[in-house]
Design a protein around this motif. Sequence first.
Motif, PDB file in Angstrom:
ATOM      1  N   GLN A  13       0.905  -1.018   0.144  1.00 34.04           N
ATOM      2  CA  GLN A  13      -0.004   0.118   0.046  1.00 34.04           C
ATOM      3  C   GLN A  13       0.806   1.339  -0.076  1.00 34.04           C
ATOM      4  OE1 GLN A  13      -3.318   0.093  -0.170  1.00 34.04           O
ATOM      5  NE2 GLN A  13      -3.112   2.078  -0.477  1.00 34.04           N
ATOM      6  N   ASP A  14       1.907   1.148   0.875  1.00 34.18           N
ATOM      7  CA  ASP A  14       2.605   2.507   0.814  1.00 34.18           C
ATOM      8  C   ASP A  14       3.481   2.693  -0.438  1.00 34.18           C
ATOM      9  OD1 ASP A  14       2.258   3.127   3.428  1.00 34.18           O
ATOM     10  OD2 ASP A  14       3.776   1.638   4.109  1.00 34.18           O
TER      11      ASP A  14
ATOM     12  N   GLU B  85       0.764   4.194  -2.903  1.00 34.63           N
ATOM     13  CA  GLU B  85       0.532   5.635  -2.690  1.00 34.63           C
ATOM     14  C   GLU B  85       1.631   6.434  -3.239  1.00 34.63           C
ATOM     15  OE1 GLU B  85      -0.132   6.118   1.312  1.00 34.63           O
ATOM     16  OE2 GLU B  85      -1.978   4.816   1.391  1.00 34.63           O
TER      17      GLU B  85
END
Length: 255
Positions: free
Chosen positions: A52-53, A56
């Motif tokens: 997810q990081d 993003e």
Amino acid sequence: MNREDIPESLRAGLDETRRIVHSYVQLLFIAGAVTQGDPKFKDNHLLRPLLQDLIESAFSLSILAREGMHSVVTRELRFIVEASLKLCFVQQRSYQTSIAQKLETFRKELESPRIPLRDVKLSMLSADTIRDFTEEAGRLYGRTSSYIHWSASQIQERMKQLENGNSIGRESPGTVQGSNDLIRRSLAASLVLIYHSVPEYVAGDTMVEKSGKTIDSYFMQSRYLAEIDAYFDYKHERQKSLSEIKESRASRIAF
């Protein structure tokens, strides 16, 4: 900034930024999806919380570039390269342990600003390519790290840009092109490290289509990812058209 508000001279470059980012995210999704075939992925693999990081950060690159914030792009790339290196380092040393155990065992390494590139194994690359990749990844890490803290070299670079009339919203096509080159090389390095943090079949299932052809992706222009693709030339589905696949792969390489 909407696309219609972007100066005509910058549109092609910023469209390429978007293509680079979307191709990276697509490969991340596939790698995560294939690795999840391992029932222990949820509890054992650091790619799960990192994914997810990375997504993003990657999507932020397009937004930042569109707004002319290229220094922030560079800082964001530092996180992507560093996180991918740490992921590879920890997973290779303790693949089967739980995420909780990894955090306890490798806390010092995870909190350190750097891990030597030579401490990771790049089994899908040749010895010569490993040397080249290590040198390039080291340069990328150094380049992106130089924007974490305010420094004399950063000030000099900014002054030069201002003197040439380059400021937020007024950057030149050359600035966008230079940013794109840094983005694609950094994201390619990230993918190489991620593929070496998961079982080899993940890269093979990602890159090799059922027909045996190489997946259509922007990052097949990277000589490092092209070599990882070549690692799977032994696959049965490639044998009938291997010469064509090799020729097509070689013709794509651009960085």
